[in-house]
Scaffold this motif. Sequence first.
Motif, PDB file in Angstrom:
ATOM      1  N   UNK A 176       0.788  -1.223   0.000  1.00 20.90           N
ATOM      2  CA  UNK A 176       0.000   0.000   0.000  1.00 20.90           C
ATOM      3  C   UNK A 176       0.821   1.275   0.000  1.00 20.90           C
ATOM      4  N   UNK A 177       1.919   1.291   0.737  1.00 19.21           N
ATOM      5  CA  UNK A 177       2.748   2.499   0.782  1.00 19.21           C
ATOM      6  C   UNK A 177       3.362   2.783  -0.584  1.00 19.21           C
ATOM      7  N   UNK A 178       3.788   1.738  -1.287  1.00 21.20           N
ATOM      8  CA  UNK A 178       4.319   1.907  -2.647  1.00 21.20           C
ATOM      9  C   UNK A 178       3.249   2.467  -3.577  1.00 21.20           C
ATOM     10  N   UNK A 179       2.031   1.962  -3.457  1.00 20.13           N
ATOM     11  CA  UNK A 179       0.934   2.449  -4.285  1.00 20.13           C
ATOM     12  C   UNK A 179       0.663   3.915  -3.961  1.00 20.13           C
ATOM     13  N   UNK A 180       0.684   4.260  -2.682  1.00 22.20           N
ATOM     14  CA  UNK A 180       0.446   5.653  -2.304  1.00 22.20           C
ATOM     15  C   UNK A 180       1.504   6.573  -2.904  1.00 22.20           C
ATOM     16  N   UNK A 181       2.767   6.160  -2.872  1.00 21.87           N
ATOM     17  CA  UNK A 181       3.835   6.976  -3.476  1.00 21.87           C
ATOM     18  C   UNK A 181       3.632   7.113  -4.980  1.00 21.87           C
ATOM     19  N   UNK A 182       3.197   6.047  -5.625  1.00 19.61           N
ATOM     20  CA  UNK A 182       2.934   6.114  -7.071  1.00 19.61           C
ATOM     21  C   UNK A 182       1.768   7.059  -7.362  1.00 19.61           C
ATOM     22  N   UNK A 183       0.751   7.041  -6.519  1.00 21.32           N
ATOM     23  CA  UNK A 183      -0.385   7.955  -6.696  1.00 21.32           C
ATOM     24  C   UNK A 183       0.063   9.407  -6.529  1.00 21.32           C
ATOM     25  N   UNK A 184       0.945   9.644  -5.576  1.00 23.51           N
ATOM     26  CA  UNK A 184       1.465  10.998  -5.374  1.00 23.51           C
ATOM     27  C   UNK A 184       2.247  11.452  -6.597  1.00 23.51           C
TER      28      UNK A 184
END
Length: 103
Positions: free
Chosen positions: A49-57
């Motif tokens: 999830x944290x990787x996905x959040x960084x990609x969304x940012x």
Amino acid sequence: MDRIATLASQNAVVIFSKSSCYMCHAIKRLFYEQGASPMIYEIDEIPNGKEIEWALIRLGCNNPSVPAVFIGGKFIGSASTVMTLQINGSLKKLLKDAGALWL
């Protein structure tokens, strides 16, 4: 970014969300009330999830990064964009064009 694109293209509507986010809850409810069944990824409850959040940012979702809504594999935006589409009447057309609604 490739992971986001892959996940976003697998369903007509994809919402990246956090389980504790009230705006995420409101947006998910809006889609359900429209008759759509979005695929929801609760990024605070999945292993990467944290990787996905960084990609969304990096994609432009910031402050906050969720909800991030994709319709027909295309990034639509956050809660304010979705609400604008709902108010001006174009959300339903986007959902129909993506195959998320059959009526």
